[in-house]
Enzyme design. Sequence first.
Site, mmCIF file in Angstrom:
data_model
loop_
_atom_site.group_PDB
_atom_site.id
_atom_site.type_symbol
_atom_site.label_atom_id
_atom_site.label_comp_id
_atom_site.label_asym_id
_atom_site.label_seq_id
_atom_site.Cartn_x
_atom_site.Cartn_y
_atom_site.Cartn_z
ATOM 1 N N GLY A 89 0.290 1.944 -5.821
ATOM 2 C CA GLY A 89 -0.303 0.604 -5.684
ATOM 3 C C GLY A 89 -0.708 0.035 -7.034
ATOM 4 O O GLY A 89 -1.717 -0.659 -7.158
ATOM 5 N N VAL A 123 4.282 4.008 0.169
ATOM 6 C CA VAL A 123 3.516 5.261 0.089
ATOM 7 C C VAL A 123 3.395 5.971 1.436
ATOM 8 O O VAL A 123 3.111 7.165 1.472
ATOM 9 C CB VAL A 123 2.105 5.068 -0.523
ATOM 10 C CG1 VAL A 123 2.160 4.664 -1.964
ATOM 11 C CG2 VAL A 123 1.249 4.124 0.315
ATOM 12 N N ASN A 145 -3.961 5.341 -5.177
ATOM 13 C CA ASN A 145 -4.778 4.124 -5.137
ATOM 14 C C ASN A 145 -4.317 3.129 -4.069
ATOM 15 O O ASN A 145 -5.121 2.318 -3.604
ATOM 16 C CB ASN A 145 -4.720 3.465 -6.528
ATOM 17 C CG ASN A 145 -5.144 2.018 -6.500
ATOM 18 O OD1 ASN A 145 -6.333 1.703 -6.487
ATOM 19 N ND2 ASN A 145 -4.164 1.103 -6.472
ATOM 20 N N SER A 197 -13.632 4.662 -0.869
ATOM 21 C CA SER A 197 -14.476 3.456 -0.827
ATOM 22 C C SER A 197 -15.881 3.899 -0.435
ATOM 23 O O SER A 197 -16.034 4.870 0.328
ATOM 24 C CB SER A 197 -13.934 2.490 0.224
ATOM 25 O OG SER A 197 -14.907 1.518 0.554
ATOM 26 N N TYR A 236 -10.085 1.457 8.539
ATOM 27 C CA TYR A 236 -10.213 1.575 7.078
ATOM 28 C C TYR A 236 -11.233 2.659 6.709
ATOM 29 O O TYR A 236 -10.965 3.509 5.855
ATOM 30 C CB TYR A 236 -10.630 0.217 6.515
ATOM 31 C CG TYR A 236 -10.744 0.157 5.009
ATOM 32 C CD1 TYR A 236 -9.624 -0.030 4.207
ATOM 33 C CD2 TYR A 236 -11.981 0.287 4.379
ATOM 34 C CE1 TYR A 236 -9.733 -0.096 2.821
ATOM 35 C CE2 TYR A 236 -12.095 0.224 2.999
ATOM 36 C CZ TYR A 236 -10.963 0.028 2.224
ATOM 37 O OH TYR A 236 -11.078 -0.028 0.858
ATOM 38 N N ALA A 276 -12.292 5.157 8.513
ATOM 39 C CA ALA A 276 -11.795 6.483 8.895
ATOM 40 C C ALA A 276 -10.804 6.983 7.846
ATOM 41 O O ALA A 276 -10.815 8.156 7.469
ATOM 42 C CB ALA A 276 -11.131 6.427 10.270
ATOM 43 N N LYS A 279 -10.726 6.165 4.668
ATOM 44 C CA LYS A 279 -11.422 6.443 3.404
ATOM 45 C C LYS A 279 -12.325 7.676 3.525
ATOM 46 O O LYS A 279 -12.466 8.447 2.572
ATOM 47 C CB LYS A 279 -12.219 5.211 2.949
ATOM 48 C CG LYS A 279 -11.332 4.010 2.602
ATOM 49 C CD LYS A 279 -10.366 4.320 1.463
ATOM 50 C CE LYS A 279 -9.589 3.121 0.999
ATOM 51 N NZ LYS A 279 -8.662 3.420 -0.102
ATOM 52 N N ILE A 315 -15.192 -4.882 -5.466
ATOM 53 C CA ILE A 315 -14.528 -5.101 -6.750
ATOM 54 C C ILE A 315 -13.693 -6.372 -6.633
ATOM 55 O O ILE A 315 -13.001 -6.572 -5.620
ATOM 56 C CB ILE A 315 -13.605 -3.903 -7.110
ATOM 57 C CG1 ILE A 315 -14.375 -2.569 -7.051
ATOM 58 C CG2 ILE A 315 -12.932 -4.108 -8.466
ATOM 59 C CD1 ILE A 315 -15.475 -2.401 -8.063
HETATM 60 P P1 NAP Z 1 -5.000 -4.908 -3.751
HETATM 61 O O1 NAP Z 1 -5.298 -5.884 -4.829
HETATM 62 O O2 NAP Z 1 -4.661 -5.423 -2.391
HETATM 63 O O3 NAP Z 1 -3.851 -3.920 -4.269
HETATM 64 C C1 NAP Z 1 -3.365 -2.896 -3.451
HETATM 65 C C2 NAP Z 1 -2.052 -2.420 -4.006
HETATM 66 O O4 NAP Z 1 -1.526 -1.409 -3.124
HETATM 67 C C3 NAP Z 1 -1.030 -3.543 -4.089
HETATM 68 O O5 NAP Z 1 -0.370 -3.479 -5.331
HETATM 69 C C4 NAP Z 1 -0.084 -3.222 -2.941
HETATM 70 O O6 NAP Z 1 1.228 -3.613 -3.214
HETATM 71 C C5 NAP Z 1 -0.151 -1.707 -2.883
HETATM 72 N N1 NAP Z 1 0.306 -1.225 -1.595
HETATM 73 C C6 NAP Z 1 -0.151 -1.584 -0.372
HETATM 74 N N2 NAP Z 1 0.564 -0.968 0.570
HETATM 75 C C7 NAP Z 1 1.490 -0.216 -0.053
HETATM 76 C C8 NAP Z 1 2.526 0.659 0.393
HETATM 77 N N3 NAP Z 1 2.732 0.890 1.696
HETATM 78 N N4 NAP Z 1 3.285 1.284 -0.536
HETATM 79 C C9 NAP Z 1 3.100 1.053 -1.850
HETATM 80 N N5 NAP Z 1 2.130 0.247 -2.337
HETATM 81 C C10 NAP Z 1 1.348 -0.385 -1.445
HETATM 82 O O7 NAP Z 1 -6.219 -3.910 -3.530
HETATM 83 P P2 NAP Z 1 -7.328 -3.384 -4.559
HETATM 84 O O8 NAP Z 1 -8.563 -4.138 -4.281
HETATM 85 O O9 NAP Z 1 -6.800 -3.292 -5.938
HETATM 86 O O10 NAP Z 1 -7.539 -1.925 -3.956
HETATM 87 C C11 NAP Z 1 -7.021 -0.748 -4.552
HETATM 88 C C12 NAP Z 1 -7.654 0.454 -3.855
HETATM 89 O O11 NAP Z 1 -9.079 0.392 -4.000
HETATM 90 C C13 NAP Z 1 -7.380 0.509 -2.355
HETATM 91 O O12 NAP Z 1 -7.184 1.835 -1.947
HETATM 92 C C14 NAP Z 1 -8.668 -0.043 -1.760
HETATM 93 O O13 NAP Z 1 -8.891 0.429 -0.442
HETATM 94 C C15 NAP Z 1 -9.685 0.503 -2.737
HETATM 95 N N6 NAP Z 1 -10.938 -0.232 -2.718
HETATM 96 C C16 NAP Z 1 -10.997 -1.541 -3.113
HETATM 97 C C17 NAP Z 1 -12.224 -2.202 -3.073
HETATM 98 C C18 NAP Z 1 -12.383 -3.635 -3.512
HETATM 99 O O14 NAP Z 1 -13.501 -4.158 -3.394
HETATM 100 N N7 NAP Z 1 -11.353 -4.276 -4.031
HETATM 101 C C19 NAP Z 1 -13.374 -1.533 -2.614
HETATM 102 C C20 NAP Z 1 -13.270 -0.215 -2.214
HETATM 103 C C21 NAP Z 1 -12.048 0.432 -2.274
HETATM 104 P P3 NAP Z 1 2.096 -4.520 -2.250
HETATM 105 O O15 NAP Z 1 1.396 -5.822 -2.181
HETATM 106 O O16 NAP Z 1 3.394 -4.490 -2.934
HETATM 107 O O17 NAP Z 1 2.163 -3.847 -0.915
#
Ligand code: NAP
Length: 248
Positions: free
Chosen positions: A12, A64, A90, A142, A155, A157, A159, A188
């Site tokens: 990701g 993934v 990620n 998370s 989500y 579950a 995490k 974030i």
């Molecule tokens: P994001 O901006 O939505 O980015 C997620 C990335 O994962 C995207 O590049 C997406 O690419 C990729 N992805 C999704 N499904 C995929 C798949 N099946 N195979 C390959 N790649 C895939 O999210 P983010 O906020 O950066 O989050 C990153 C991580 O941090 C996640 O695990 C999220 O749960 C965790 N997190 C985020 C926050 C927050 O506040 N942002 C808080 C807690 C935890 P595509 O669009 O190409 O699918």
Amino acid sequence: MDLRGKSAIVTGGGQGIGAAIAKKLGSLGANVAIIDYDRDTEAKALVADLVTMGVQGLAIKADVSSFADAQAAILTVLQTFGDLHILVCNAGINRDGVIWKMTEDQWDKVIDVNLKGCFNYARAAAPVFRKQAYGKIINITSINGLRGRFGQSNYTASKGGIIAFTKTLARELGNKNINVNAVAPGLIETHMVAQMPEAARQTSLREIVMGRLGQPEDIANAVAFFASDLSRHITGQVLNVDGGQLIA
Ligand code: NAP
């Protein structure tokens, strides 16, 4: 921190937190492979950035949630970089809904990407890490995987599962000099958060004692610590990077 001579995978990595992690690892000298499904343009731009930093970059289009894709991706990385030392799981999605309305598809999709995605890459990388008696696995969970959150049973579950998975892998792989840790972001500022309803965003913002949203770079800094040998005696841990959003 110095990651020169190391090779990394960031799932990701095309945008948001994953892209910040890829850039941080590259800036510390690691070659970085970005796994993404639908971010070809962003991934290619990131590879160009990595090359400018003087390291190798590689963009691999893969889902993934597919184990076959994970095995093929690890093989491609080994063939291109010659080795692999750091795995950052990620990639993540959310498909929110209260339990009495959540569909089977919403549940399965989130578990498959978030939790099974971590299994797929760890399973494919573990034999490589065991053979060379060196490896760093960093799973992105998370704070909501620690405390639960209304409307996010799938989500949270996934995490929470990642946290238990991290602790078990730490126990299974520690005697081969493989560290396994997790980073738990709070709110974030990324695409994922931009999609949140404004009221939920404001509620979360009020919880953060630092009084501001976190930035993807805040997570990347913690991941870099776990990817480096500064953390060589730390394993099986979850580090909250949340501006004090969850102080338990
Ligand atoms: P994001 O901006 O939505 O980015 C997620 C990335 O994962 C995207 O590049 C997406 O690419 C990729 N992805 C999704 N499904 C995929 C798949 N099946 N195979 C390959 N790649 C895939 O999210 P983010 O906020 O950066 O989050 C990153 C991580 O941090 C996640 O695990 C999220 O749960 C965790 N997190 C985020 C926050 C927050 O506040 N942002 C808080 C807690 C935890 P595509 O669009 O190409 O699918």
